[in-house]
Design a protein around this motif. Structure first.
Motif, PDB file in Angstrom:
ATOM      1  N   ASP A   1       0.054   4.611   1.679  1.00 54.50           N
ATOM      2  CA  ASP A   1       0.505   4.855   3.068  1.00 54.50           C
ATOM      3  C   ASP A   1       0.504   3.490   3.769  1.00 54.50           C
ATOM      4  N   PRO A   2       1.570   2.710   3.578  1.00 53.39           N
ATOM      5  CA  PRO A   2       1.608   1.330   4.074  1.00 53.39           C
ATOM      6  C   PRO A   2       1.285   1.145   5.546  1.00 53.39           C
ATOM      7  N   VAL A   3       1.745   2.047   6.387  1.00 53.40           N
ATOM      8  CA  VAL A   3       1.500   1.889   7.835  1.00 53.40           C
ATOM      9  C   VAL A   3       0.068   2.249   8.179  1.00 53.40           C
TER      10      VAL A   3
ATOM     11  N   GLU B   1      -3.374 -17.974  -2.483  1.00 55.01           N
ATOM     12  CA  GLU B   1      -2.888 -18.287  -1.133  1.00 55.01           C
ATOM     13  C   GLU B   1      -1.568 -17.558  -0.841  1.00 55.01           C
ATOM     14  N   ALA B   2      -0.727 -17.439  -1.874  1.00 56.37           N
ATOM     15  CA  ALA B   2       0.535 -16.715  -1.686  1.00 56.37           C
ATOM     16  C   ALA B   2       0.264 -15.233  -1.429  1.00 56.37           C
ATOM     17  N   MET B   3      -0.756 -14.696  -2.104  1.00 55.50           N
ATOM     18  CA  MET B   3      -1.118 -13.289  -1.908  1.00 55.50           C
ATOM     19  C   MET B   3      -1.588 -13.056  -0.474  1.00 55.50           C
ATOM     20  N   ILE B   4      -2.414 -13.953   0.044  1.00 51.35           N
ATOM     21  CA  ILE B   4      -2.911 -13.817   1.418  1.00 51.35           C
ATOM     22  C   ILE B   4      -1.772 -13.969   2.429  1.00 51.35           C
ATOM     23  N   ALA B   5      -0.854 -14.892   2.154  1.00 50.24           N
ATOM     24  CA  ALA B   5       0.309 -15.041   3.045  1.00 50.24           C
ATOM     25  C   ALA B   5       1.132 -13.762   3.035  1.00 50.24           C
ATOM     26  N   GLY B   6       1.261 -13.159   1.861  1.00 46.67           N
ATOM     27  CA  GLY B   6       1.984 -11.896   1.753  1.00 46.67           C
ATOM     28  C   GLY B   6       1.303 -10.781   2.516  1.00 46.67           C
ATOM     29  N   ASN B   7      -0.023 -10.780   2.458  1.00 48.93           N
ATOM     30  CA  ASN B   7      -0.786  -9.781   3.218  1.00 48.93           C
ATOM     31  C   ASN B   7      -0.528  -9.936   4.715  1.00 48.93           C
ATOM     32  N   ASN B   8      -0.615 -11.161   5.195  1.00 48.31           N
ATOM     33  CA  ASN B   8      -0.450 -11.404   6.629  1.00 48.31           C
ATOM     34  C   ASN B   8       0.935 -10.987   7.139  1.00 48.31           C
ATOM     35  N   GLU B   9       1.940 -11.271   6.296  1.00 43.20           N
ATOM     36  CA  GLU B   9       3.302 -10.888   6.690  1.00 43.20           C
ATOM     37  C   GLU B   9       3.462  -9.361   6.696  1.00 43.20           C
ATOM     38  N   TYR B  10       2.906  -8.735   5.671  1.00 46.93           N
ATOM     39  CA  TYR B  10       2.991  -7.264   5.590  1.00 46.93           C
ATOM     40  C   TYR B  10       2.273  -6.610   6.766  1.00 46.93           C
ATOM     41  N   VAL B  11       1.061  -7.059   7.070  1.00 46.09           N
ATOM     42  CA  VAL B  11       0.278  -6.444   8.142  1.00 46.09           C
ATOM     43  C   VAL B  11       0.937  -6.650   9.511  1.00 46.09           C
ATOM     44  N   SER B  12       1.692  -7.726   9.651  1.00 51.64           N
ATOM     45  CA  SER B  12       2.371  -7.981  10.929  1.00 51.64           C
ATOM     46  C   SER B  12       3.495  -6.980  11.198  1.00 51.64           C
ATOM     47  N   ALA B  13       4.009  -6.372  10.121  1.00 51.85           N
ATOM     48  CA  ALA B  13       5.074  -5.364  10.274  1.00 51.85           C
ATOM     49  C   ALA B  13       4.975  -4.408   9.078  1.00 51.85           C
TER      50      ALA B  13
ATOM     51  N   GLU C   1       5.605  -1.455   8.492  1.00 51.87           N
ATOM     52  CA  GLU C   1       6.649  -0.451   8.257  1.00 51.87           C
ATOM     53  C   GLU C   1       7.823  -1.020   7.457  1.00 51.87           C
ATOM     54  N   LYS C   2       7.877  -2.353   7.292  1.00 54.79           N
ATOM     55  CA  LYS C   2       9.005  -2.970   6.604  1.00 54.79           C
ATOM     56  C   LYS C   2       8.815  -2.944   5.085  1.00 54.79           C
ATOM     57  N   ALA C   3       9.702  -2.209   4.428  1.00 60.13           N
ATOM     58  CA  ALA C   3       9.603  -2.053   2.979  1.00 60.13           C
ATOM     59  C   ALA C   3       9.707  -3.397   2.253  1.00 60.13           C
ATOM     60  N   LYS C   4      10.509  -4.309   2.780  1.00 58.51           N
ATOM     61  CA  LYS C   4      10.694  -5.609   2.147  1.00 58.51           C
ATOM     62  C   LYS C   4       9.385  -6.390   2.088  1.00 58.51           C
ATOM     63  N   LEU C   5       8.619  -6.325   3.191  1.00 55.36           N
ATOM     64  CA  LEU C   5       7.342  -7.022   3.252  1.00 55.36           C
ATOM     65  C   LEU C   5       6.290  -6.338   2.380  1.00 55.36           C
ATOM     66  N   GLN C   6       6.371  -5.039   2.289  1.00 60.96           N
ATOM     67  CA  GLN C   6       5.455  -4.286   1.429  1.00 60.96           C
ATOM     68  C   GLN C   6       5.643  -4.728  -0.035  1.00 60.96           C
ATOM     69  N   LYS C   7       6.925  -4.763  -0.428  1.00 66.86           N
ATOM     70  CA  LYS C   7       7.226  -5.140  -1.806  1.00 66.86           C
ATOM     71  C   LYS C   7       6.822  -6.588  -2.089  1.00 66.86           C
ATOM     72  N   ALA C   8       7.093  -7.473  -1.169  1.00 63.55           N
ATOM     73  CA  ALA C   8       6.748  -8.880  -1.352  1.00 63.55           C
ATOM     74  C   ALA C   8       5.240  -9.051  -1.516  1.00 63.55           C
ATOM     75  N   PHE C   9       4.467  -8.329  -0.729  1.00 61.67           N
ATOM     76  CA  PHE C   9       3.009  -8.386  -0.810  1.00 61.67           C
ATOM     77  C   PHE C   9       2.535  -7.865  -2.165  1.00 61.67           C
ATOM     78  N   ASP C  10       3.089  -6.754  -2.593  1.00 65.51           N
ATOM     79  CA  ASP C  10       2.714  -6.178  -3.883  1.00 65.51           C
ATOM     80  C   ASP C  10       3.060  -7.142  -5.026  1.00 65.51           C
ATOM     81  N   ASP C  11       4.213  -7.782  -4.924  1.00 66.35           N
ATOM     82  CA  ASP C  11       4.614  -8.764  -5.945  1.00 66.35           C
ATOM     83  C   ASP C  11       3.639  -9.929  -5.999  1.00 66.35           C
ATOM     84  N   ARG C  12       3.181 -10.395  -4.847  1.00 64.10           N
ATOM     85  CA  ARG C  12       2.241 -11.527  -4.819  1.00 64.10           C
ATOM     86  C   ARG C  12       0.912 -11.139  -5.475  1.00 64.10           C
ATOM     87  N   ILE C  13       0.504  -9.894  -5.278  1.00 62.12           N
ATOM     88  CA  ILE C  13      -0.740  -9.441  -5.910  1.00 62.12           C
ATOM     89  C   ILE C  13      -0.576  -9.443  -7.430  1.00 62.12           C
ATOM     90  N   GLU C  14       0.571  -8.967  -7.909  1.00 62.70           N
ATOM     91  CA  GLU C  14       0.821  -8.938  -9.351  1.00 62.70           C
ATOM     92  C   GLU C  14       0.872 -10.356  -9.929  1.00 62.70           C
TER      93      GLU C  14
END
Length: 283
Positions: A14-16, A68-80, A82-95
């Motif tokens: 539940d991303p949001v 550091e890329a994973m944390i940057a991805g987290n920050n971008e995702y948490v800022s919005a 609801e955005k699927a693009k940011l969710q996916k980018a964050f998940d990719d950084r974790i992988e």
């Protein structure tokens, strides 16, 4: 660390709604990653092999970059959130962080091989020609077995170090026998020659092991594969050359006192002996 990363990835349920707790989970994962990177670098520094030290340092840097890329991805995702693009980018950084850590862990399990030394092999008793021949045959056989890495350089990298280590022990033992065999002679020149051969075999042994370590550090590189194979051939050549010289036994000059004269020596005896001497020299 992987466990912490997988826990962070639960935001996808539940991303949001889960955005609020995900930053805390990402921070925990980041601390695990940074600690892992620090351990990697320290583990490499414990080795006496500069190439292994550098490789683990490089892995540590890459893990931290992914962290550091994973944390940057987290920050971008948490800022919005609801955005699927940011969710996916964050998940990719974790992988990517997980992949970097697993790759580093795999390389960290490999320990550089250390060349065996002649002094590791104490020689008891006399060394014979046959002993030298047997040791040479065993060394060449071990080297040829090591060269089987060429059948599949990447896949066989894991077993090749063990084979190279066996060949190194055979080479060090052979070098020890060579020096001992030379020392059994009363001829200083022969002693020095066999000692020089023993040193050259050991130099080739150490170069072969260095070649193994470089190849195993990046088995996909054709240049390192060839260099390693060349070092093995050079070790074999050094051993064969040493064996050939070891087969030659220095001649000792005969002495007059070796020939006891009974009775009178005549002019004819002198003439006959002179003729035989000249004939032997001409031969």
């Amino acid at each position: 660390m992987i466990k912490a990363c997988r826990k962070t990835q639960e935001f996808k349920k539940d991303p949001v709604k889960l955005a609020g707790v995900t930053s805390g989970r990402a921070e925990i994962a980041s601390r695990k990653a940074a600690r892992f990177a620090s351990q990697l670098e320290h583990f490499g520094a414990q080795s006496d092999d500069p190439a292994f030290q550098a490789k683990l340092k490089d892995h540590a840097d890459k893990v931290q970059e992914a962290n550091e890329a994973m944390i940057a991805g987290n920050n971008e995702y948490v800022s919005a959130p609801e955005k699927a693009k940011l969710q996916k980018a964050f998940d990719d950084r974790i992988e990517e962080l997980i992949a970097a850590a697993i790759g580093a862990n795999n390389d960290a399990k490999w320990t550089p091989v250390v060349a065996a030394r002649p002094e590791d092999f104490e020689i008891d008793g006399e060394v014979t020609d046959k002993d030298i021949d047997v040791s040479l045959a065993e060394l060449i056989k071990a080297c040829r077995k090591t060269q089987e890495f060429k059948k599949d350089p990447v896949k066989l990298a894991g077993v090749t170090s063990g084979r190279a280590e066996i060949a190194s022990r055979k080479a060090a033992r052979f070098a020890s026998q060579l020096e001992h065999f030379g020392a059994q002679s009363d001829d200083p020149a022969f002693q020095a020659k066999l000692k020089d051969h023993a040193d050259k075999v050991q130099e080739a042994n150490e170069a072969m092991i260095a070649g193994n370590n470089e190849y195993v550090s990046a088995p996909e590189k054709a240049k390192l594969q060839k260099a390693f194979d060349d070092r093995i051939e050079e070790l074999i050549a050094a051993a064969i050359g040493a064996n050939n010289d070891a087969k030659w036994t220095p001649v000792v000059a005969a002495r007059p006192e070796d020939f006891e004269i009974d009775g009178e020596v005549t002019d004819k005896d002198i003439d006959v002996s002179l003729a035989e001497l000249i004939k032997a020299c001409r031969k």
